[in-house]
Design a protein around this motif. Structure first.
Motif, PDB file in Angstrom:
ATOM      1  N   GLN A  56       0.807  -1.219   0.000  1.00  0.00           N
ATOM      2  CA  GLN A  56       0.000   0.000   0.000  1.00  0.00           C
ATOM      3  C   GLN A  56       0.842   1.273   0.000  1.00  0.00           C
ATOM      4  O   GLN A  56       0.585   2.194  -0.782  1.00  0.00           O
ATOM      5  CB  GLN A  56      -0.930   0.014   1.220  1.00  0.00           C
ATOM      6  N   GLN A  57       1.837   1.339   0.862  1.00  0.00           N
ATOM      7  CA  GLN A  57       2.612   2.576   0.974  1.00  0.00           C
ATOM      8  C   GLN A  57       3.341   2.903  -0.324  1.00  0.00           C
ATOM      9  O   GLN A  57       3.320   4.053  -0.790  1.00  0.00           O
ATOM     10  CB  GLN A  57       3.610   2.488   2.126  1.00  0.00           C
ATOM     11  N   ASP A  58       3.968   1.907  -0.959  1.00  0.00           N
ATOM     12  CA  ASP A  58       4.669   2.148  -2.222  1.00  0.00           C
ATOM     13  C   ASP A  58       3.703   2.623  -3.297  1.00  0.00           C
ATOM     14  O   ASP A  58       4.016   3.547  -4.066  1.00  0.00           O
ATOM     15  CB  ASP A  58       5.366   0.866  -2.691  1.00  0.00           C
ATOM     16  N   ILE A  59       2.538   1.988  -3.372  1.00  0.00           N
ATOM     17  CA  ILE A  59       1.538   2.367  -4.380  1.00  0.00           C
ATOM     18  C   ILE A  59       1.084   3.801  -4.148  1.00  0.00           C
ATOM     19  O   ILE A  59       1.057   4.630  -5.074  1.00  0.00           O
ATOM     20  CB  ILE A  59       0.324   1.410  -4.325  1.00  0.00           C
ATOM     21  N   ILE A  60       0.722   4.095  -2.912  1.00  0.00           N
ATOM     22  CA  ILE A  60       0.151   5.408  -2.579  1.00  0.00           C
ATOM     23  C   ILE A  60       1.168   6.522  -2.816  1.00  0.00           C
ATOM     24  O   ILE A  60       0.842   7.570  -3.381  1.00  0.00           O
ATOM     25  CB  ILE A  60      -0.355   5.400  -1.128  1.00  0.00           C
ATOM     26  N   GLU A  61       2.406   6.299  -2.423  1.00  0.00           N
ATOM     27  CA  GLU A  61       3.425   7.327  -2.633  1.00  0.00           C
ATOM     28  C   GLU A  61       3.690   7.545  -4.115  1.00  0.00           C
ATOM     29  O   GLU A  61       3.876   8.682  -4.573  1.00  0.00           O
ATOM     30  CB  GLU A  61       4.711   6.945  -1.893  1.00  0.00           C
ATOM     31  N   HIS A  62       3.693   6.465  -4.898  1.00  0.00           N
ATOM     32  CA  HIS A  62       3.920   6.566  -6.339  1.00  0.00           C
ATOM     33  C   HIS A  62       2.792   7.355  -7.011  1.00  0.00           C
ATOM     34  O   HIS A  62       3.057   8.268  -7.822  1.00  0.00           O
ATOM     35  CB  HIS A  62       4.013   5.168  -6.947  1.00  0.00           C
ATOM     36  N   VAL A  63       1.540   7.039  -6.685  1.00  0.00           N
ATOM     37  CA  VAL A  63       0.398   7.708  -7.323  1.00  0.00           C
ATOM     38  C   VAL A  63       0.266   9.139  -6.814  1.00  0.00           C
ATOM     39  O   VAL A  63      -0.031  10.053  -7.596  1.00  0.00           O
ATOM     40  CB  VAL A  63      -0.891   6.903  -7.073  1.00  0.00           C
ATOM     41  N   THR A  64       0.489   9.347  -5.522  1.00  0.00           N
ATOM     42  CA  THR A  64       0.434  10.709  -4.976  1.00  0.00           C
ATOM     43  C   THR A  64       1.440  11.616  -5.687  1.00  0.00           C
ATOM     44  O   THR A  64       1.172  12.797  -5.935  1.00  0.00           O
ATOM     45  CB  THR A  64       0.710  10.694  -3.460  1.00  0.00           C
ATOM     46  N   GLY A  65       2.581  11.059  -6.046  1.00  0.00           N
ATOM     47  CA  GLY A  65       3.607  11.822  -6.749  1.00  0.00           C
ATOM     48  C   GLY A  65       3.327  12.033  -8.226  1.00  0.00           C
ATOM     49  O   GLY A  65       4.133  12.654  -8.921  1.00  0.00           O
TER      50      GLY A  65
END
Length: 647
Positions: free
Chosen positions: A24-33
Motif C-alpha cells: 500500500q505505501q509504495d503504491i500510494i506514494e507513487h500515485v500521490t507523486g
C-alpha cells in the motif's frame, strides 16, 4: 501549491490506522507523486485506500478532485457513505439522482468542494461529463483518475464490460492526469489486455500476493447439492452471513425458498428481479446480521461486507477468475471463512455446452475452454488447492517452515518429503483430509471402448447414463432396443459403481478425452486424447469418488450465537462491552441508514472493548478510529463501554 501531506499522516488522521499493509505505501506514494499504476490486490487487501489517500493528498496539495470509475451503483453508494463517515468529501453521479441532484453535485465539484467523485464508465464518456472534466482541467482541478475493477476492460476477464474500453480517451484527452487501475483478479492474459486497452504501458505494476490464508477451500463431489449445502451451513455457519452462487435464476429462487423453509434467513438476487427488490435485498444483506444471499453472478462485485463467513457454489463457475473473485467476498475482515463448492458431471457438461454454443469467434472460445480446463483441474486436484489457485495467477506458494509443517497421511502429494509436505497450506480440504487416488486406467479404457463400439454399431451417439448401463450390464429397454447387449463390453464394468463411473467420465471430459455434444442431447464423442488411453499407452490416475467423506471440521450450531470471530479472545467483561458496542452500532447505523460496518468494523469494536476506555483519550490510537469518527462517536462509544462495565 501547498506541500504534499505524508500519506502515513492521512492514514492515521482520516482512517485511524497506524500502518500500511503490504505494498500500500509504495503504491500510494507513487500515485500521490503523479505516477501511473496498475494494482492487483486481493479482495480485502485494501485497494480502496490506494486511490483514496492519493486523492486526499493531491487535493490538499492543490491538484484537484479525483474521478473514480466504478461499475456498480451500489458500490458507489457504499464507498461514498464510508468516506463521509471518515470526514472525506465524496459524491457520485449516477442514474439514482434526478436532474436537480446531479446539477448540485456538479456545482460542488466545480467549486472544489468534492475530493472524490464516483461515476460509471457509461456516464464518464458522455459529452456532458467530458465537458465537466474539461472545465475542471481548465481550472487545474483534475487531480487523478482511478479505474476500479479494471479487469472489466478485458474480453478475457470474467466481467467484461465493453464501456470500459472507451476509457482510453481519459489518457488521450488529459495525458497529464495520473491514472491508477485496480483489480482483484487478473491472470497474465487479462493483465496484458488491461495494459493494452487502457494504454498503461508506462505504468508501474504492483502485484500483491493472491493468497487469502483465512479462507478454507473445499470442493465436494455433487450428489444432492441442496442437502449438501444445508448440512454445510447448519454444521459450520448457522446464523452467519454467506453468499450462495447458483447458475440460473430459477435455481436462485428455489434455493432461497428451501433455505428459508429450513430456518435459514435467505434472500434471492438475480437480474430478472425488479430493481427495487434487488436493491431492497442487497440493503438487507449489508445491514442485517446472518443473512444468506442466494444469487447469480449478477450479485457481488464490490460488495464490501466484511463479515461474510462463507461463499458457496452449488454450480460450477466459468473459470478460476470468477471463482476467485466470488470466493474472495468471504472473510474480508481477515477472520476464518469458507469457500465451498459442489461439483459434478453435469457442471462440466453445462459449461462445455455454453462455450461451444457461444456466438463468439473460435479463437475466443478456445481461450475460454482453456480457462475452464484450469478450473476443472482445480476441482479434480488431489494436491493443495491453494497452491494450484495461486499458480494459476503466476504465484508460487512459499513452502511452510519445517517447524510448522504438519505431518499428514502419505500419498496425497508428490512434493512430500520425509512425511512432510513442502506445499501444504493446512487450510484446504485436500491438505486437511488427503483424498485417495486410484489407478483408473482399466475403467477409463472400458468406458472409452464402450463409447467407441456403440458409435460403430449404431452410427449415433449416446449419453453418459446409457453408456454406464451398457458397461455395468443393465438390461434396460433402451439397451434392448438398440441391441447393445451384444457389444463386447456389455457387463465388463459391473464391479464399478455408478458414482465411480460418473467420476471417471467427468474427469475424462476434464482431460479432453471426451466431448459432450450439446447439439445431440448431451451425447458423448471421443476426442484425439482418448487414443493413447485406449491403446494402453497413457495411464490414468484419478481422484477416488467420494463415499462417506470425512468432515474436516464439525462445528455444531451452538444453543446461543457464538461471539464474532474478532471478539472470540475477549474475557467476560470485555465481551459485555463488545455486545453493548454492537447494540449501539446497530442503532446508530439504523439512524444513519448505513450498514453497521461503515460505522466501525467488528475488529475496531473488539479493540475498544479490550481497552476498557475510561476517558476519550483512551480511544486515541484504536485501529479504525480516525479524527472525524472520534469526534462524532467518541462520547457515545465511551458511554456504552462505561454502562456495560457498570453492570
Amino acid at each position: 501549491m501547498p506541500a504534499v501531506q505524508a500519506p502515513a499522516d492521512i492514514l492515521r488522521e482520516v482512517f485511524g490506522y497506524a500502518s500500511f499493509r503490504g505494498q500500500q505505501q509504495d503504491i500510494i506514494e507513487h500515485v500521490t507523486g503523479g505516477g501511473d499504476a496498475l494494482v492487483l490486490m486481493p479482495t480485502g487487501g485494501g485497494k480502496s485506500l490506494c486511490y483514496q489517500i492519493p486523492a486526499i493528498a493531491r487535493q490538499r496539495a492543490g491538484h484537484g478532485a479525483t474521478l473514480v470509475i466504478s461499475p456498480l451503483i451500489a458500490l458507489m453508494q457504499d464507498q461514498v457513505d464510508a468516506l463521509h463517515e471518515a470526514g472525506v468529501a465524496a459524491s457520485f453521479l449516477n442514474s439514482t439522482q434526478d436532474w436537480r441532484e446531479a446539477q448540485a453535485v456538479e456545482r460542488q465539484l466545480l467549486a472544489g468542494h468534492i475530493t472524490l467523485l464516483y461515476a460509471a464508465p457509461e456516464r464518464v464518456t458522455t459529452p456532458r461529463f467530458l465537458e465537466l472534466l474539461d472545465a475542471l482541467h481548465a481550472r487545474g482541478q483534475l487531480g487523478l483518475f482511478a479505474i476500479d475493477e479494471a479487469h472489466c476492460v478485458s474480453q478475457w476477464g470474467h466481467d467484461f464490460r465493453p464501456e470500459y474500453r472507451a476509457l482510453t480517451l481519459l489518457h488521450e484527452r488529459w495525458p497529464g492526469v495520473p491514472r491508477i487501475a485496480l483489480t482483484a483478479t487478473a491472470d497474465a492474459l487479462t493483465r496484458a489486455d488491461i495494459i493494452e486497452r487502457l494504454r498503461l504501458q508506462g505504468a508501474r505494476q504492483f502485484v500483491s500476493s493472491f493468497d487469502r490464508p483465512n479462507i478454507r477451500y473445499t470442493i465436494v463431489e455433487k450428489k444432492d447439492p441442496t442437502r449438501q449445502l444445508l448440512q454445510f451451513i447448519e454444521r459450520e455457519h448457522a446464523g452467519e452471513a454467506g453468499v450462495v452462487y447458483c447458475q440460473s435464476r430459477k435455481r436462485v429462487e428455489d434455493m432461497a425458498a428451501t433455505l428459508n423453509a429450513h430456518g435459514i434467513t435467505a434472500l434471492p438476487y438475480h437480474a430478472g428481479l425488479p430493481a427495487a427488490e434487488r436493491q431492497h435485498n442487497q440493503s438487507r444483506f449489508l445491514r442485517e446480521d446472518g443473512i444468506v444471499m442466494c444469487a447469480t453472478i449478477a450479485f457481488g462485485m464490490g460488495i464490501d461486507k466484511p463479515d461474510v463467513r462463507f461463499v458457496a457454489h452449488v454450480d460450477m463457475p466459468k473459470n478460476i477468475e470468477g471463482y476467485y473473485q466470488e470466493t474472495g467476498r468471504a472473510g474480508r475482515d481477515g477472520e476464518p471463512a469458507d469457500a465451498w463448492m459442489a461439483y459434478g458431471l453435469q457442471d462440466v457438461v453445462n459449461q462445455r455446452r455454453m462455450i461451444d454454443e457461444s456466438p463468439a469467434e473460435e479463437s475466443f472460445r478456445q481461450v475460454m475452454r482453456g480457462k475452464l480446463d484450469a478450473l476443472l483441474a482445480l476441482a479434480e486436484a488431489t494436491d493443495c488447492r491453494r497452491a494450484r489457485l495461486l499458480a494459476y495467477f503466476g504465484e508460487e506458494m512459499a513452502p511452510r517452515p519445517r517447524g510448522t509443517t504438519k505431518k499428514i497421511a502419505a500419498g496425497a502429494d508428490s512434493t512430500r518429503t520425509n512425511g512432510h509436505f513442502d506445499h501444504w497450506c493446512g487450510n484446504c480440504d485436500n491438505c486437511l483430509n488427503p483424498p485417495q487416488v486410484w489407478d483408473a486406467t482399466d475403467c477409463a479404457r472400458k468406458l472409452l471402448s464402450t463409447i467407441y463400439r456403440v458409435q460403430q454399431m449404431s452410427s449415433i451417439s449416446f449419453g453418459a447414463g446409457h453408456i454406464m448401463d451398457i458397461l455395468r450390464g443393465k438390461p434396460t429397454d433402451k439397451v434392448a432396443q438398440f441391441g447393445h447387449q451384444q457389444i463386447s463390453t456389455f457387463g465388463i464394468g459391473s464391479e464399478y459403481s455408478e458414482a465411480q463411473l460418473r467420476s471417471v467420465l467427468r474427469q475424462l471430459i476434464a482431460l479432453g478425452a471426451l466431448q459432450v455434444d450439446a447439439a445431440s442431447y448431451n451425447t458423448l464423442r471421443l476426442l484425439e486424447p482418448a487414443r493413447p488411453i485406449l491403446r494402453g499407452e497413457q495411464p490414468v490416475h484419478l481422484r477416488a469418488a467420494a463415499s462417506a467423506k470425512k468432515e474436516t471440521r464439525k462445528r455444531q450450531a451452538p444453543a446461543h450465537k457464538a461471539p464474532a470471530p474478532a471478539a472470540a479472545e475477549l474475557d467476560a467483561a470485555a465481551q459485555a462491552r463488545f455486545a453493548a458496542l454492537k447494540a449501539w452500532r446497530a442503532e446508530t447505523a439504523r439512524e444513519h441508514n448505513l450498514p453497521a460496518y461503515v460505522i466501525f468494523h467488528d475488529a475496531t469494536l473488539a479493540a475498544i472493548a479490550a481497552r476498557a476506555p475510561q476517558a476519550l483519550q483512551d480511544l486515541q490510537g484504536v485501529s479504525g478510529i480516525g479524527a472525524t469518527k472520534l469526534e462524532r462517536y467518541g462520547q457515545a462509544v465511551l458511554d456504552a463501554c462505561l454502562a456495560a462495565s457498570a453492570h
